[in-house]
Design a protein around this motif. Sequence first.
Motif, PDB file in Angstrom:
ATOM      1  N   ALA A 197       0.844  -1.194   0.000  1.00  0.00           N
ATOM      2  CA  ALA A 197       0.000   0.000   0.000  1.00  0.00           C
ATOM      3  C   ALA A 197       0.879   1.244   0.000  1.00  0.00           C
ATOM      4  O   ALA A 197       1.883   1.317   0.711  1.00  0.00           O
ATOM      5  CB  ALA A 197      -0.923   0.001   1.208  1.00  0.00           C
ATOM      6  N   LYS A 198       0.492   2.224  -0.768  1.00  0.00           N
ATOM      7  CA  LYS A 198       1.250   3.467  -0.878  1.00  0.00           C
ATOM      8  C   LYS A 198       0.728   4.565   0.035  1.00  0.00           C
ATOM      9  O   LYS A 198       1.439   5.520   0.330  1.00  0.00           O
ATOM     10  CB  LYS A 198       1.238   3.962  -2.327  1.00  0.00           C
ATOM     11  N   ALA A 199      -0.536   4.444   0.459  1.00  0.00           N
ATOM     12  CA  ALA A 199      -1.146   5.493   1.273  1.00  0.00           C
ATOM     13  C   ALA A 199      -2.407   4.921   1.906  1.00  0.00           C
ATOM     14  O   ALA A 199      -2.809   3.782   1.636  1.00  0.00           O
ATOM     15  CB  ALA A 199      -1.470   6.715   0.410  1.00  0.00           C
ATOM     16  N   ALA A 200      -3.035   5.739   2.753  1.00  0.00           N
ATOM     17  CA  ALA A 200      -4.247   5.318   3.451  1.00  0.00           C
ATOM     18  C   ALA A 200      -5.450   6.121   2.976  1.00  0.00           C
ATOM     19  O   ALA A 200      -5.354   7.315   2.700  1.00  0.00           O
ATOM     20  CB  ALA A 200      -4.083   5.491   4.958  1.00  0.00           C
ATOM     21  N   LEU A 201      -6.580   5.429   2.913  1.00  0.00           N
ATOM     22  CA  LEU A 201      -7.884   6.034   2.677  1.00  0.00           C
ATOM     23  C   LEU A 201      -8.649   5.966   3.993  1.00  0.00           C
ATOM     24  O   LEU A 201      -8.847   4.879   4.543  1.00  0.00           O
ATOM     25  CB  LEU A 201      -8.630   5.274   1.576  1.00  0.00           C
ATOM     26  N   ILE A 202      -9.064   7.122   4.521  1.00  0.00           N
ATOM     27  CA  ILE A 202      -9.762   7.184   5.804  1.00  0.00           C
ATOM     28  C   ILE A 202     -11.260   7.232   5.537  1.00  0.00           C
ATOM     29  O   ILE A 202     -11.723   8.015   4.703  1.00  0.00           O
ATOM     30  CB  ILE A 202      -9.350   8.438   6.599  1.00  0.00           C
ATOM     31  N   THR A 203     -12.027   6.401   6.228  1.00  0.00           N
ATOM     32  CA  THR A 203     -13.486   6.490   6.149  1.00  0.00           C
ATOM     33  C   THR A 203     -13.973   7.141   7.440  1.00  0.00           C
ATOM     34  O   THR A 203     -13.733   6.637   8.528  1.00  0.00           O
ATOM     35  CB  THR A 203     -14.122   5.106   5.947  1.00  0.00           C
ATOM     36  N   PHE A 204     -14.654   8.265   7.298  1.00  0.00           N
ATOM     37  CA  PHE A 204     -14.969   9.139   8.438  1.00  0.00           C
ATOM     38  C   PHE A 204     -16.481   9.250   8.564  1.00  0.00           C
ATOM     39  O   PHE A 204     -17.161   9.653   7.619  1.00  0.00           O
ATOM     40  CB  PHE A 204     -14.347  10.513   8.197  1.00  0.00           C
ATOM     41  N   GLY A 205     -17.006   8.898   9.745  1.00  0.00           N
ATOM     42  CA  GLY A 205     -18.451   8.975   9.890  1.00  0.00           C
ATOM     43  C   GLY A 205     -18.931   8.560  11.256  1.00  0.00           C
ATOM     44  O   GLY A 205     -18.224   8.690  12.253  1.00  0.00           O
ATOM     45  N   ASP A 206     -20.150   8.009  11.283  1.00  0.00           N
ATOM     46  CA  ASP A 206     -20.815   7.654  12.535  1.00  0.00           C
ATOM     47  C   ASP A 206     -20.968   6.139  12.619  1.00  0.00           C
ATOM     48  O   ASP A 206     -20.147   5.392  12.082  1.00  0.00           O
ATOM     49  CB  ASP A 206     -22.159   8.389  12.628  1.00  0.00           C
ATOM     50  N   SER A 207     -22.038   5.667  13.267  1.00  0.00           N
ATOM     51  CA  SER A 207     -22.186   4.230  13.494  1.00  0.00           C
ATOM     52  C   SER A 207     -22.370   3.432  12.215  1.00  0.00           C
ATOM     53  O   SER A 207     -22.044   2.239  12.163  1.00  0.00           O
ATOM     54  CB  SER A 207     -23.379   3.976  14.426  1.00  0.00           C
ATOM     55  N   ILE A 208     -22.896   4.050  11.165  1.00  0.00           N
ATOM     56  CA  ILE A 208     -23.092   3.339   9.904  1.00  0.00           C
ATOM     57  C   ILE A 208     -21.739   2.989   9.297  1.00  0.00           C
ATOM     58  O   ILE A 208     -21.586   1.951   8.645  1.00  0.00           O
ATOM     59  CB  ILE A 208     -23.967   4.179   8.952  1.00  0.00           C
ATOM     60  N   ALA A 272      -4.202  14.160  10.766  1.00  0.00           N
ATOM     61  CA  ALA A 272      -2.957  13.784  11.452  1.00  0.00           C
ATOM     62  C   ALA A 272      -2.517  12.364  11.126  1.00  0.00           C
ATOM     63  O   ALA A 272      -1.450  11.939  11.588  1.00  0.00           O
ATOM     64  CB  ALA A 272      -3.118  13.940  12.966  1.00  0.00           C
ATOM     65  N   GLN A 273      -3.289  11.621  10.345  1.00  0.00           N
ATOM     66  CA  GLN A 273      -2.907  10.255  10.027  1.00  0.00           C
ATOM     67  C   GLN A 273      -1.672  10.245   9.123  1.00  0.00           C
ATOM     68  O   GLN A 273      -1.604  10.998   8.155  1.00  0.00           O
ATOM     69  CB  GLN A 273      -4.053   9.540   9.303  1.00  0.00           C
ATOM     70  N   PRO A 274      -0.701   9.394   9.423  1.00  0.00           N
ATOM     71  CA  PRO A 274       0.490   9.349   8.568  1.00  0.00           C
ATOM     72  C   PRO A 274       0.163   8.807   7.181  1.00  0.00           C
ATOM     73  O   PRO A 274      -0.560   7.814   7.045  1.00  0.00           O
ATOM     74  CB  PRO A 274       1.431   8.409   9.325  1.00  0.00           C
ATOM     75  N   ASN A 275       0.672   9.486   6.163  1.00  0.00           N
ATOM     76  CA  ASN A 275       0.538   9.026   4.775  1.00  0.00           C
ATOM     77  C   ASN A 275      -0.917   8.780   4.366  1.00  0.00           C
ATOM     78  O   ASN A 275      -1.219   7.833   3.637  1.00  0.00           O
ATOM     79  CB  ASN A 275       1.380   7.763   4.555  1.00  0.00           C
ATOM     80  N   ALA A 276      -1.816   9.634   4.833  1.00  0.00           N
ATOM     81  CA  ALA A 276      -3.202   9.599   4.358  1.00  0.00           C
ATOM     82  C   ALA A 276      -3.280  10.314   3.017  1.00  0.00           C
ATOM     83  O   ALA A 276      -2.673  11.368   2.827  1.00  0.00           O
ATOM     84  CB  ALA A 276      -4.138  10.256   5.361  1.00  0.00           C
ATOM     85  N   ALA A 277      -4.009   9.731   2.090  1.00  0.00           N
ATOM     86  CA  ALA A 277      -4.148  10.322   0.753  1.00  0.00           C
ATOM     87  C   ALA A 277      -5.556  10.821   0.481  1.00  0.00           C
ATOM     88  O   ALA A 277      -5.741  11.713  -0.348  1.00  0.00           O
ATOM     89  CB  ALA A 277      -3.763   9.295  -0.315  1.00  0.00           C
ATOM     90  N   ALA A 278      -6.555  10.235   1.160  1.00  0.00           N
ATOM     91  CA  ALA A 278      -7.932  10.571   0.826  1.00  0.00           C
ATOM     92  C   ALA A 278      -8.839  10.227   1.993  1.00  0.00           C
ATOM     93  O   ALA A 278      -8.482   9.447   2.885  1.00  0.00           O
ATOM     94  CB  ALA A 278      -8.373   9.821  -0.432  1.00  0.00           C
ATOM     95  N   VAL A 279     -10.059  10.803   1.974  1.00  0.00           N
ATOM     96  CA  VAL A 279     -11.047  10.538   3.014  1.00  0.00           C
ATOM     97  C   VAL A 279     -12.434  10.503   2.372  1.00  0.00           C
ATOM     98  O   VAL A 279     -12.730  11.279   1.465  1.00  0.00           O
ATOM     99  CB  VAL A 279     -10.974  11.604   4.137  1.00  0.00           C
ATOM    100  N   ILE A 280     -13.244   9.558   2.839  1.00  0.00           N
ATOM    101  CA  ILE A 280     -14.671   9.513   2.497  1.00  0.00           C
ATOM    102  C   ILE A 280     -15.441   9.991   3.719  1.00  0.00           C
ATOM    103  O   ILE A 280     -15.245   9.475   4.824  1.00  0.00           O
ATOM    104  CB  ILE A 280     -15.114   8.087   2.128  1.00  0.00           C
ATOM    105  N   VAL A 281     -16.330  10.966   3.529  1.00  0.00           N
ATOM    106  CA  VAL A 281     -17.090  11.549   4.635  1.00  0.00           C
ATOM    107  C   VAL A 281     -18.561  11.163   4.501  1.00  0.00           C
ATOM    108  O   VAL A 281     -19.215  11.488   3.509  1.00  0.00           O
ATOM    109  CB  VAL A 281     -16.943  13.080   4.652  1.00  0.00           C
TER     110      VAL A 281
END
Length: 410
Positions: A197-208, A272-281
Amino acid sequence: MLHITRRAALFSLALMLAMPVLPALAKDHAPKWIPTWYASPEPSGVEAKIGDKTLRQIVRISAGGTSVRLRLSNAYGIAPLKLEDIRVAKRLAGSHIDPATDTAVTFNGRATVTIAPGAYALSDPLPMTAAADSDLAISLYVPEAPLATVHDIQRGVLYVADGRTSSAPEIPEAKTDIGIGNAFPWLAEVEVSGSPAKAALITFGDSITDGYGITPDLGRTWPELLSRRLHEAGIKLSVVNAGLSGNRLLHHGQWARFGDGGLSRFDRDVLAQPNAAAVIVLIGINDLGHAQGPGSDGYVSADDLIDGLSQTAARAHERGLKIYAATMTPFRDTVFEGYFSEDKETARQAINAWIRKQTLFDGVIDFEKAVEDPARPGHLRREYDVGDHLHPNDAGAAAMAAAIPLGLFK
Protein backbone atom coordinates in the motif's frame (compact mmCIF):
# COMPACT_ATOMS: atom_id res chain seq x y z
CA MET A 1 42.41 40.72 12.20
CA LEU A 2 39.87 41.22 9.43
CA HIS A 3 41.92 38.92 7.16
CA ILE A 4 41.99 36.13 9.77
CA THR A 5 38.26 36.46 10.45
CA ARG A 6 37.49 36.26 6.75
CA ARG A 7 39.67 33.14 6.33
CA ALA A 8 37.95 31.53 9.29
CA ALA A 9 34.52 32.34 7.86
CA LEU A 10 35.45 30.93 4.47
CA PHE A 11 36.85 27.78 6.07
CA SER A 12 33.65 27.32 8.12
CA LEU A 13 31.52 27.78 5.01
CA ALA A 14 33.57 25.22 3.07
CA LEU A 15 33.29 22.78 5.96
CA MET A 16 29.53 23.20 6.11
CA LEU A 17 29.16 22.63 2.37
CA ALA A 18 31.30 19.50 2.56
CA MET A 19 29.29 17.96 5.40
CA PRO A 20 26.50 15.49 4.52
CA VAL A 21 22.97 16.78 5.08
CA LEU A 22 22.09 14.19 7.69
CA PRO A 23 18.45 15.15 8.44
CA ALA A 24 17.48 14.94 4.76
CA LEU A 25 19.37 11.66 4.35
CA ALA A 26 17.60 10.21 7.38
CA LYS A 27 14.23 11.33 6.04
CA ASP A 28 14.87 9.75 2.64
CA HIS A 29 15.66 6.40 4.26
CA ALA A 30 12.99 6.45 6.98
CA PRO A 31 10.33 3.71 6.84
CA LYS A 32 7.01 4.78 5.36
CA TRP A 33 4.30 4.00 7.90
CA ILE A 34 0.78 3.32 6.65
CA PRO A 35 -2.26 3.10 8.95
CA THR A 36 -3.82 -0.35 8.53
CA TRP A 37 -6.36 -0.39 11.40
CA TYR A 38 -7.85 2.46 13.41
CA ALA A 39 -10.34 3.03 16.20
CA SER A 40 -11.16 6.63 17.05
CA PRO A 41 -10.76 7.22 20.81
CA GLU A 42 -13.77 8.46 22.77
CA PRO A 43 -14.55 9.02 26.44
CA SER A 44 -16.15 6.09 28.24
CA GLY A 45 -18.57 8.27 30.19
CA VAL A 46 -18.41 5.94 33.21
CA GLU A 47 -16.32 5.82 36.36
CA ALA A 48 -15.03 2.27 36.02
CA LYS A 49 -11.64 0.71 36.63
CA ILE A 50 -9.95 -2.47 35.54
CA GLY A 51 -7.02 -4.15 37.28
CA ASP A 52 -4.83 -7.25 37.12
CA LYS A 53 -6.32 -8.18 33.74
CA THR A 54 -4.99 -9.20 30.36
CA LEU A 55 -6.81 -7.85 27.33
CA ARG A 56 -6.46 -9.51 23.94
CA GLN A 57 -7.94 -7.38 21.17
CA ILE A 58 -8.43 -8.93 17.72
CA VAL A 59 -8.01 -6.52 14.82
CA ARG A 60 -8.40 -7.15 11.09
CA ILE A 61 -5.80 -5.12 9.23
CA SER A 62 -6.32 -3.70 5.76
CA ALA A 63 -2.77 -3.51 4.34
CA GLY A 64 0.06 -5.92 5.00
CA GLY A 65 3.71 -5.11 5.62
CA THR A 66 7.06 -6.30 6.93
CA SER A 67 7.03 -4.25 10.12
CA VAL A 68 4.30 -3.30 12.59
CA ARG A 69 3.90 -0.62 15.24
CA LEU A 70 1.08 0.34 17.63
CA ARG A 71 -0.40 3.65 18.72
CA LEU A 72 -1.98 3.58 22.18
CA SER A 73 -4.17 6.34 23.58
CA ASN A 74 -4.85 7.93 26.95
CA ALA A 75 -6.72 10.74 25.20
CA TYR A 76 -9.45 11.11 27.83
CA GLY A 77 -7.50 9.99 30.88
CA ILE A 78 -6.85 12.46 33.68
CA ALA A 79 -4.02 10.41 35.21
CA PRO A 80 -1.00 8.58 33.79
CA LEU A 81 -1.88 5.21 32.24
CA LYS A 82 0.54 2.31 32.87
CA LEU A 83 0.41 -0.74 30.60
CA GLU A 84 2.72 -3.75 30.65
CA ASP A 85 3.64 -6.88 28.71
CA ILE A 86 2.21 -5.74 25.38
CA ARG A 87 2.47 -8.31 22.57
CA VAL A 88 1.42 -8.80 18.95
CA ALA A 89 0.82 -12.16 17.26
CA LYS A 90 -0.99 -13.61 14.30
CA ARG A 91 -4.40 -14.93 15.24
CA LEU A 92 -5.36 -18.48 14.40
CA ALA A 93 -8.97 -18.67 15.65
CA GLY A 94 -10.88 -17.28 18.59
CA SER A 95 -8.35 -16.14 21.19
CA HIS A 96 -5.79 -18.66 19.92
CA ILE A 97 -2.57 -17.16 18.52
CA ASP A 98 0.36 -18.57 16.58
CA PRO A 99 3.07 -18.73 19.30
CA ALA A 100 5.84 -18.64 16.69
CA THR A 101 4.76 -15.11 15.74
CA ASP A 102 4.23 -13.79 19.28
CA THR A 103 6.37 -10.65 19.58
CA ALA A 104 6.93 -8.33 22.53
CA VAL A 105 6.16 -4.65 21.96
CA THR A 106 8.57 -2.08 23.36
CA PHE A 107 8.50 1.67 23.83
CA ASN A 108 11.95 3.23 23.68
CA GLY A 109 13.26 -0.27 24.30
CA ARG A 110 11.16 -0.87 27.43
CA ALA A 111 8.39 -3.43 27.89
CA THR A 112 6.31 -1.08 30.06
CA VAL A 113 4.80 2.21 28.92
CA THR A 114 3.27 5.03 30.94
CA ILE A 115 1.11 7.36 28.85
CA ALA A 116 0.55 10.90 30.11
CA PRO A 117 -3.01 12.23 30.49
CA GLY A 118 -4.42 13.24 27.12
CA ALA A 119 -1.45 11.78 25.26
CA TYR A 120 -0.59 8.95 22.87
CA ALA A 121 2.31 6.50 22.81
CA LEU A 122 3.88 5.15 19.62
CA SER A 123 5.66 1.82 19.95
CA ASP A 124 9.02 0.83 18.57
CA PRO A 125 8.80 -0.96 15.19
CA LEU A 126 8.31 -4.73 15.33
CA PRO A 127 9.96 -6.87 12.64
CA MET A 128 6.83 -8.85 11.81
CA THR A 129 5.41 -9.82 8.42
CA ALA A 130 1.64 -9.32 8.38
CA ALA A 131 -0.63 -10.15 5.47
CA ALA A 132 -3.36 -7.87 4.12
CA ASP A 133 -6.88 -8.65 5.37
CA SER A 134 -5.57 -10.80 8.21
CA ASP A 135 -6.20 -10.86 11.95
CA LEU A 136 -3.68 -9.77 14.54
CA ALA A 137 -4.05 -10.39 18.27
CA ILE A 138 -2.82 -7.51 20.42
CA SER A 139 -2.47 -8.44 24.07
CA LEU A 140 -1.61 -6.26 27.05
CA TYR A 141 -1.58 -6.45 30.81
CA VAL A 142 -3.05 -3.65 32.90
CA PRO A 143 -2.09 -3.55 36.61
CA GLU A 144 -4.86 -1.04 37.39
CA ALA A 145 -6.34 1.83 35.40
CA PRO A 146 -9.57 3.76 34.91
CA LEU A 147 -11.48 2.93 31.74
CA ALA A 148 -11.48 6.53 30.58
CA THR A 149 -10.50 6.15 26.90
CA VAL A 150 -12.33 3.55 24.82
CA HIS A 151 -13.87 2.83 21.45
CA ASP A 152 -17.48 1.71 21.58
CA ILE A 153 -17.97 -0.63 18.62
CA GLN A 154 -16.35 -4.05 18.48
CA ARG A 155 -15.55 -4.84 14.85
CA GLY A 156 -13.43 -7.76 16.05
CA VAL A 157 -13.61 -9.28 19.50
CA LEU A 158 -11.99 -8.57 22.86
CA TYR A 159 -10.91 -11.33 25.25
CA VAL A 160 -10.36 -10.49 28.92
CA ALA A 161 -8.62 -12.78 31.42
CA ASP A 162 -7.52 -12.52 35.02
CA GLY A 163 -3.83 -12.02 35.70
CA ARG A 164 -0.85 -11.63 33.40
CA THR A 165 -1.39 -13.94 30.42
CA SER A 166 -0.34 -11.79 27.44
CA SER A 167 1.83 -14.52 25.91
CA ALA A 168 -0.63 -17.39 26.46
CA PRO A 169 -1.31 -19.31 23.24
CA GLU A 170 -5.03 -19.23 24.06
CA ILE A 171 -7.34 -17.64 26.62
CA PRO A 172 -9.95 -20.42 26.85
CA GLU A 173 -12.33 -19.07 29.50
CA ALA A 174 -12.02 -15.36 28.93
CA LYS A 175 -14.79 -12.81 29.09
CA THR A 176 -15.45 -10.96 25.84
CA ASP A 177 -16.01 -7.51 27.31
CA ILE A 178 -14.65 -5.29 30.09
CA GLY A 179 -17.96 -4.73 31.83
CA ILE A 180 -19.01 -1.52 30.07
CA GLY A 181 -20.69 -2.94 26.97
CA ASN A 182 -18.98 -3.51 23.64
CA ALA A 183 -16.21 -0.99 24.27
CA PHE A 184 -12.52 -1.77 24.31
CA PRO A 185 -9.85 0.61 25.65
CA TRP A 186 -6.58 2.28 24.67
CA LEU A 187 -5.71 0.72 21.31
CA ALA A 188 -6.03 3.47 18.70
CA GLU A 189 -4.06 2.36 15.66
CA VAL A 190 -1.96 -0.31 13.98
CA GLU A 191 0.51 0.82 11.30
CA VAL A 192 2.69 -1.11 8.88
CA SER A 193 5.83 -0.33 6.89
CA GLY A 194 7.25 -2.26 3.97
CA SER A 195 3.71 -2.38 2.63
CA PRO A 196 2.50 -2.72 -0.96
CA ALA A 197 0.00 0.00 0.00
CA LYS A 198 1.25 3.47 -0.88
CA ALA A 199 -1.15 5.49 1.27
CA ALA A 200 -4.25 5.32 3.45
CA LEU A 201 -7.88 6.03 2.68
CA ILE A 202 -9.76 7.18 5.80
CA THR A 203 -13.49 6.49 6.15
CA PHE A 204 -14.97 9.14 8.44
CA GLY A 205 -18.45 8.97 9.89
CA ASP A 206 -20.82 7.65 12.53
CA SER A 207 -22.19 4.23 13.49
CA ILE A 208 -23.09 3.34 9.90
CA THR A 209 -19.38 3.52 9.12
CA ASP A 210 -18.18 2.21 12.49
CA GLY A 211 -20.24 -0.96 12.11
CA TYR A 212 -23.22 -0.85 14.48
CA GLY A 213 -25.40 -3.90 13.80
CA ILE A 214 -22.84 -5.55 11.53
CA THR A 215 -21.86 -9.11 12.47
CA PRO A 216 -18.56 -8.64 14.33
CA ASP A 217 -15.30 -10.46 13.70
CA LEU A 218 -16.07 -11.28 10.05
CA GLY A 219 -14.81 -8.15 8.31
CA ARG A 220 -18.23 -7.07 7.02
CA THR A 221 -18.31 -3.31 7.62
CA TRP A 222 -18.45 -1.32 4.41
CA PRO A 223 -14.88 0.03 4.89
CA GLU A 224 -13.55 -3.54 5.28
CA LEU A 225 -15.44 -4.68 2.17
CA LEU A 226 -14.15 -1.65 0.25
CA SER A 227 -10.62 -2.57 1.32
CA ARG A 228 -11.02 -5.99 -0.27
CA ARG A 229 -12.40 -4.50 -3.48
CA LEU A 230 -9.39 -2.19 -3.72
CA HIS A 231 -6.95 -5.06 -3.15
CA GLU A 232 -8.67 -7.20 -5.80
CA ALA A 233 -8.49 -4.29 -8.25
CA GLY A 234 -4.78 -3.77 -7.58
CA ILE A 235 -5.33 -0.31 -6.09
CA LYS A 236 -2.60 0.16 -3.50
CA LEU A 237 -4.52 1.83 -0.69
CA SER A 238 -5.06 0.82 2.92
CA VAL A 239 -8.56 1.54 4.27
CA VAL A 240 -9.01 2.51 7.91
CA ASN A 241 -12.23 3.14 9.78
CA ALA A 242 -12.56 6.44 11.66
CA GLY A 243 -16.25 6.02 12.40
CA LEU A 244 -17.75 6.71 15.81
CA SER A 245 -21.15 5.43 16.85
CA GLY A 246 -23.60 8.27 17.52
CA ASN A 247 -21.17 10.88 16.26
CA ARG A 248 -22.38 14.27 15.02
CA LEU A 249 -20.61 16.70 12.74
CA LEU A 250 -21.41 20.00 14.42
CA HIS A 251 -21.78 19.14 18.13
CA HIS A 252 -20.12 16.80 20.57
CA GLY A 253 -21.97 13.59 21.30
CA GLN A 254 -25.25 13.83 23.14
CA TRP A 255 -23.73 11.13 25.37
CA ALA A 256 -20.03 10.85 26.16
CA ARG A 257 -19.58 7.60 24.21
CA PHE A 258 -20.72 9.40 21.04
CA GLY A 259 -17.41 11.25 21.08
CA ASP A 260 -16.18 14.68 20.07
CA GLY A 261 -17.99 16.35 17.19
CA GLY A 262 -16.83 15.54 13.70
CA LEU A 263 -15.40 18.96 12.96
CA SER A 264 -13.57 18.82 16.28
CA ARG A 265 -11.99 15.39 15.74
CA PHE A 266 -11.34 15.76 11.99
CA ASP A 267 -7.76 16.92 12.54
CA ARG A 268 -6.91 14.04 14.87
CA ASP A 269 -8.71 11.24 13.04
CA VAL A 270 -8.03 12.28 9.44
CA LEU A 271 -5.50 15.06 8.90
CA ALA A 272 -2.96 13.78 11.45
CA GLN A 273 -2.91 10.26 10.03
CA PRO A 274 0.49 9.35 8.57
CA ASN A 275 0.54 9.03 4.78
CA ALA A 276 -3.20 9.60 4.36
CA ALA A 277 -4.15 10.32 0.75
CA ALA A 278 -7.93 10.57 0.83
CA VAL A 279 -11.05 10.54 3.01
CA ILE A 280 -14.67 9.51 2.50
CA VAL A 281 -17.09 11.55 4.63
CA LEU A 282 -20.49 10.09 5.60
CA ILE A 283 -21.85 12.05 8.55
CA GLY A 284 -24.77 14.24 9.56
CA ILE A 285 -27.68 11.89 10.19
CA ASN A 286 -27.20 12.16 13.98
CA ASP A 287 -27.09 15.95 13.75
CA LEU A 288 -30.61 15.70 12.39
CA GLY A 289 -31.82 12.78 14.48
CA HIS A 290 -30.58 14.07 17.82
CA ALA A 291 -31.72 17.65 17.20
CA GLN A 292 -34.41 18.52 19.73
CA GLY A 293 -35.82 21.56 17.93
CA PRO A 294 -35.09 25.28 17.58
CA GLY A 295 -33.41 26.80 20.61
CA SER A 296 -31.68 23.62 21.82
CA ASP A 297 -27.93 23.07 21.57
CA GLY A 298 -28.54 20.23 19.18
CA TYR A 299 -30.64 22.05 16.59
CA VAL A 300 -29.17 22.23 13.12
CA SER A 301 -30.49 23.19 9.71
CA ALA A 302 -29.61 21.84 6.28
CA ASP A 303 -27.54 24.98 5.73
CA ASP A 304 -25.65 24.38 8.98
CA LEU A 305 -24.67 20.88 7.86
CA ILE A 306 -23.77 22.05 4.36
CA ASP A 307 -21.45 24.64 5.91
CA GLY A 308 -19.89 21.96 8.12
CA LEU A 309 -19.35 19.55 5.26
CA SER A 310 -17.82 22.37 3.22
CA GLN A 311 -15.32 22.88 6.03
CA THR A 312 -14.19 19.25 5.83
CA ALA A 313 -13.50 19.74 2.11
CA ALA A 314 -11.51 22.93 2.69
CA ARG A 315 -9.45 21.43 5.50
CA ALA A 316 -8.71 18.20 3.62
CA HIS A 317 -7.60 20.07 0.50
CA GLU A 318 -5.41 22.37 2.59
CA ARG A 319 -3.45 19.25 3.65
CA GLY A 320 -3.33 17.81 0.13
CA LEU A 321 -5.92 15.06 0.70
CA LYS A 322 -8.66 14.16 -1.72
CA ILE A 323 -12.10 14.07 -0.14
CA TYR A 324 -15.27 12.31 -1.27
CA ALA A 325 -18.75 13.17 0.02
CA ALA A 326 -21.32 10.42 0.60
CA THR A 327 -25.07 10.97 0.62
CA MET A 328 -26.91 10.25 3.87
CA THR A 329 -28.89 7.02 3.98
CA PRO A 330 -32.67 6.81 4.67
CA PHE A 331 -34.12 6.69 8.18
CA ARG A 332 -37.89 7.00 7.84
CA ASP A 333 -39.85 5.11 10.55
CA THR A 334 -36.75 4.47 12.65
CA VAL A 335 -37.57 2.92 16.02
CA PHE A 336 -35.58 5.54 17.95
CA GLU A 337 -38.09 7.85 19.58
CA GLY A 338 -38.00 11.44 18.33
CA TYR A 339 -35.21 10.69 15.85
CA PHE A 340 -37.25 11.05 12.65
CA SER A 341 -39.56 13.87 11.56
CA GLU A 342 -40.74 15.16 8.22
CA ASP A 343 -38.69 18.34 8.71
CA LYS A 344 -35.57 16.25 9.29
CA GLU A 345 -36.30 14.20 6.18
CA THR A 346 -36.68 17.40 4.15
CA ALA A 347 -33.30 18.57 5.47
CA ARG A 348 -31.66 15.21 4.63
CA GLN A 349 -32.96 15.35 1.08
CA ALA A 350 -31.78 18.97 0.68
CA ILE A 351 -28.29 18.05 1.90
CA ASN A 352 -28.11 15.04 -0.42
CA ALA A 353 -29.23 17.18 -3.36
CA TRP A 354 -26.45 19.66 -2.54
CA ILE A 355 -23.87 16.85 -2.24
CA ARG A 356 -24.78 15.55 -5.69
CA LYS A 357 -24.37 18.91 -7.43
CA GLN A 358 -21.58 20.65 -5.46
CA THR A 359 -18.01 21.00 -6.80
CA LEU A 360 -16.10 21.32 -3.50
CA PHE A 361 -15.41 17.60 -3.16
CA ASP A 362 -13.34 15.38 -5.43
CA GLY A 363 -16.22 13.00 -6.00
CA VAL A 364 -19.60 11.81 -4.75
CA ILE A 365 -20.60 8.37 -3.43
CA ASP A 366 -24.36 7.82 -3.52
CA PHE A 367 -25.02 5.60 -0.53
CA GLU A 368 -28.65 6.73 -0.37
CA LYS A 369 -29.30 5.29 -3.82
CA ALA A 370 -27.48 2.08 -2.89
CA VAL A 371 -29.73 1.20 0.08
CA GLU A 372 -33.01 3.10 -0.38
CA ASP A 373 -36.15 1.12 -1.21
CA PRO A 374 -37.31 2.39 -4.62
CA ALA A 375 -40.88 1.36 -3.79
CA ARG A 376 -40.80 3.25 -0.46
CA PRO A 377 -38.75 6.45 -0.78
CA GLY A 378 -37.06 7.46 2.47
CA HIS A 379 -36.92 3.87 3.76
CA LEU A 380 -34.09 1.37 3.82
CA ARG A 381 -34.68 -1.71 1.69
CA ARG A 382 -36.10 -4.39 3.96
CA GLU A 383 -33.32 -6.82 3.05
CA TYR A 384 -30.73 -4.20 4.05
CA ASP A 385 -32.31 -3.19 7.37
CA VAL A 386 -30.75 -4.36 10.65
CA GLY A 387 -34.22 -3.92 12.15
CA ASP A 388 -34.18 -0.36 13.47
CA HIS A 389 -34.88 1.25 10.04
CA LEU A 390 -31.71 3.34 10.41
CA HIS A 391 -28.67 1.05 10.29
CA PRO A 392 -27.83 -1.13 7.28
CA ASN A 393 -27.15 -4.80 8.07
CA ASP A 394 -24.39 -6.96 6.57
CA ALA A 395 -26.12 -7.04 3.18
CA GLY A 396 -26.67 -3.29 3.31
CA ALA A 397 -23.01 -2.66 4.11
CA ALA A 398 -22.07 -4.87 1.17
CA ALA A 399 -24.36 -2.84 -1.11
CA MET A 400 -22.72 0.36 0.12
CA ALA A 401 -19.22 -0.95 -0.53
CA ALA A 402 -20.24 -2.17 -4.00
CA ALA A 403 -21.68 1.27 -4.85
CA ILE A 404 -18.32 3.04 -4.46
CA PRO A 405 -16.75 3.77 -7.88
CA LEU A 406 -13.20 2.44 -7.73
CA GLY A 407 -12.26 4.87 -10.46
CA LEU A 408 -12.19 7.58 -7.82
CA PHE A 409 -9.00 6.06 -6.42
CA LYS A 410 -7.05 5.20 -9.56
